[in-house]
Design a protein around this motif. Structure first.
Motif, mmCIF file in Angstrom:
data_model
loop_
_atom_site.group_PDB
_atom_site.id
_atom_site.type_symbol
_atom_site.label_atom_id
_atom_site.label_comp_id
_atom_site.label_asym_id
_atom_site.label_seq_id
_atom_site.Cartn_x
_atom_site.Cartn_y
_atom_site.Cartn_z
ATOM 1 N N ILE A 1 -72.218 21.928 -7.760
ATOM 2 C CA ILE A 1 -73.486 21.603 -8.420
ATOM 3 C C ILE A 1 -73.418 21.959 -9.906
ATOM 4 N N LEU A 2 -72.980 23.169 -10.201
ATOM 5 C CA LEU A 2 -72.954 23.651 -11.583
ATOM 6 C C LEU A 2 -71.976 22.876 -12.449
ATOM 7 N N GLN A 3 -70.890 22.415 -11.849
ATOM 8 C CA GLN A 3 -69.869 21.723 -12.617
ATOM 9 C C GLN A 3 -69.984 20.199 -12.534
ATOM 10 N N HIS A 4 -71.007 19.709 -11.848
ATOM 11 C CA HIS A 4 -71.164 18.255 -11.739
ATOM 12 C C HIS A 4 -71.436 17.670 -13.125
ATOM 13 N N PRO A 5 -70.695 16.658 -13.534
ATOM 14 C CA PRO A 5 -70.840 16.133 -14.898
ATOM 15 C C PRO A 5 -72.239 15.609 -15.221
ATOM 16 N N LYS A 6 -72.997 15.199 -14.212
ATOM 17 C CA LYS A 6 -74.338 14.676 -14.459
ATOM 18 C C LYS A 6 -75.422 15.746 -14.374
ATOM 19 N N LEU A 7 -75.033 16.956 -14.016
ATOM 20 C CA LEU A 7 -75.998 18.051 -13.903
ATOM 21 C C LEU A 7 -75.690 19.201 -14.845
ATOM 22 N N ARG A 8 -74.484 19.243 -15.370
ATOM 23 C CA ARG A 8 -73.983 20.406 -16.092
ATOM 24 C C ARG A 8 -74.832 20.795 -17.299
ATOM 25 N N ASP A 9 -75.503 19.842 -17.921
ATOM 26 C CA ASP A 9 -76.275 20.159 -19.125
ATOM 27 C C ASP A 9 -77.729 20.531 -18.819
ATOM 28 N N LYS A 10 -78.071 20.653 -17.540
ATOM 29 C CA LYS A 10 -79.437 21.022 -17.171
ATOM 30 C C LYS A 10 -79.643 22.529 -17.324
ATOM 31 N N ALA A 11 -80.909 22.934 -17.359
ATOM 32 C CA ALA A 11 -81.239 24.360 -17.395
ATOM 33 C C ALA A 11 -81.293 24.873 -15.959
ATOM 34 N N PHE A 12 -80.364 25.772 -15.604
ATOM 35 C CA PHE A 12 -80.324 26.351 -14.261
ATOM 36 C C PHE A 12 -81.015 27.712 -14.290
ATOM 37 N N ILE A 13 -81.990 27.894 -13.406
ATOM 38 C CA ILE A 13 -82.765 29.130 -13.381
ATOM 39 C C ILE A 13 -82.773 29.696 -11.968
ATOM 40 N N LEU A 14 -82.522 30.995 -11.873
ATOM 41 C CA LEU A 14 -82.496 31.665 -10.570
ATOM 42 C C LEU A 14 -83.892 32.065 -10.111
ATOM 43 N N GLU A 15 -84.121 31.954 -8.804
ATOM 44 C CA GLU A 15 -85.314 32.510 -8.161
ATOM 45 C C GLU A 15 -84.875 33.272 -6.905
ATOM 46 N N THR A 16 -83.788 33.988 -7.019
ATOM 47 C CA THR A 16 -83.191 34.663 -5.874
ATOM 48 C C THR A 16 -83.818 36.044 -5.659
ATOM 49 N N PRO A 17 -83.673 36.616 -4.446
ATOM 50 C CA PRO A 17 -84.279 37.915 -4.152
ATOM 51 C C PRO A 17 -83.675 39.033 -5.006
ATOM 52 N N VAL A 18 -84.474 40.049 -5.254
ATOM 53 C CA VAL A 18 -83.976 41.269 -5.891
ATOM 54 C C VAL A 18 -84.302 42.412 -4.934
ATOM 55 N N ASP A 19 -83.486 42.541 -3.910
ATOM 56 C CA ASP A 19 -83.699 43.587 -2.899
ATOM 57 C C ASP A 19 -83.155 44.931 -3.353
ATOM 58 N N ASN A 20 -82.141 44.884 -4.205
ATOM 59 C CA ASN A 20 -81.528 46.111 -4.705
ATOM 60 C C ASN A 20 -81.365 46.020 -6.219
ATOM 61 N N PRO A 21 -81.401 47.140 -6.911
ATOM 62 C CA PRO A 21 -81.201 47.122 -8.370
ATOM 63 C C PRO A 21 -79.882 46.434 -8.733
ATOM 64 N N GLY A 22 -79.960 45.510 -9.686
ATOM 65 C CA GLY A 22 -78.756 44.810 -10.117
ATOM 66 C C GLY A 22 -78.516 43.486 -9.431
ATOM 67 N N ASP A 23 -79.343 43.148 -8.423
ATOM 68 C CA ASP A 23 -79.159 41.868 -7.726
ATOM 69 C C ASP A 23 -79.330 40.680 -8.669
ATOM 70 N N ASP A 24 -80.256 40.803 -9.612
ATOM 71 C CA ASP A 24 -80.490 39.701 -10.547
ATOM 72 C C ASP A 24 -79.261 39.456 -11.414
ATOM 73 N N LYS A 25 -78.700 40.533 -11.958
ATOM 74 C CA LYS A 25 -77.500 40.387 -12.787
ATOM 75 C C LYS A 25 -76.330 39.869 -11.952
ATOM 76 N N LYS A 26 -76.219 40.331 -10.717
ATOM 77 C CA LYS A 26 -75.143 39.880 -9.841
ATOM 78 C C LYS A 26 -75.198 38.369 -9.644
ATOM 79 N N ASN A 27 -76.393 37.835 -9.446
ATOM 80 C CA ASN A 27 -76.530 36.399 -9.258
ATOM 81 C C ASN A 27 -76.229 35.613 -10.530
#
Length: 259
Positions: A212-238
């Motif tokens: 998905i991230l490397q698809h030539p037709k999607l690569r220039d889009k703004a990708f934003i995470l909405e993943t869980p933060v169950d433990n400190p540092g989970d956001d940076k890990k993602n």
């Protein structure tokens, strides 16, 4: 909360200064989950329209490029009646407001419990009919978990991703898709379970996100995470995981020149 405070001008100034200093763009904000412009219940509708107008006004005040919204729920109506309610609701909320910089983004949903926007055709109809009535641009935000859990857009496989991108091109138009919410899925394909998971730990999987991230037709889009933060540092890990999968090399600091 239905009522939200007005941003302090001093805070807005600091925010704009920080964006310029750290080259933070685009700014994407999300409307309140209480808002349901698809409802015909008088009380819910009145509160939803007022709240969404407040979202637009705050987005304009802080200089956001995109305001993401869920289309709403059509419970007790036909799909067509629900879509009309959303169109009328956005028009009423945006009355008298205009912008060349802000764009309202309609987000796709998993389609559970009467949710509108699970089908690209519904999103297209909303955009085409709403854009004729408002002086603010209308586009789309696509959520990878929602695509997958919906069942119609299996982004977990190479073949499914190509089919999804083809559908985006033919139905929505790639230029109208400005943001991709990048979330793995706790639910399986077609589960209609809107539960996000850390990248690579769900049913979509790390290799799928690499495609998905490397698809030539999607690569220039703004990708934003909405993943869980169950433990400190989970956001940076993602974030680090996405950078690795996207093959983004870390920026090197310039060497100090000798005098």
């Amino acid at each position: 909360m239905w009522r939200a405070s007005t941003p302090d001008p001093a805070d807005i100034h600091l925010l704009k200064a920080a964006r310029e200093r750290y080259d933070l763009a685009p700014m994407v904000i999300h409307d309140s989950y209480l808002i349901n412009l698809g409802s015909r219940d008088p009380a819910i509708r009145k509160s939803s329209v007022a709240a969404f107008r407040g979202e637009i006004e705050r987005a304009l005040a802080i200089g956001a490029e995109y305001l993401v919204m869920h289309p709403g729920n059509y419970k007790g109506q036909t799909v067509e009646e629900g879509l009309c309610a959303v169109i009328e609701g956005i028009e009423e909320a945006a009355q008298g407001l205009s912008s060349q910089h802000l764009r309202i983004l309609l987000e796709n949903t998993v389609g559970c419990g009467g949710q509108l926007g699970s089908k690209f055709e519904e999103l297209r109809a909303l955009r085409e009919l709403t854009q004729q009535r408002v002086e603010i641009g209308i586009g789309f935000c696509l959520d990878t978990c929602h695509c997958f859990a919906n069942g119609a857009y299996n982004v977990a496989t190479a073949e499914g991703l190509e089919h999804t991108v083809e559908q985006i091109e033919n139905i929505l138009g790639l230029d109208h898709v400005n943001v991709i919410h990048t979330n793995d899925s706790k639910g399986g394909l077609a589960s209609r379970l809107d539960r996000h998971q850390n990248i690579g730990e769900g049913h979509i999987g790390a290799e799928a996100f690499r495609r998905i991230l490397q698809h030539p037709k999607l690569r220039d889009k703004a990708f934003i995470l909405e993943t869980p933060v169950d433990n400190p540092g989970d956001d940076k890990k993602n974030v680090d995981t996405l950078k690795e999968l996207a093959a983004i090399k870390p920026r090197r600091r310039p060497r100090a020149s000798k005098l």
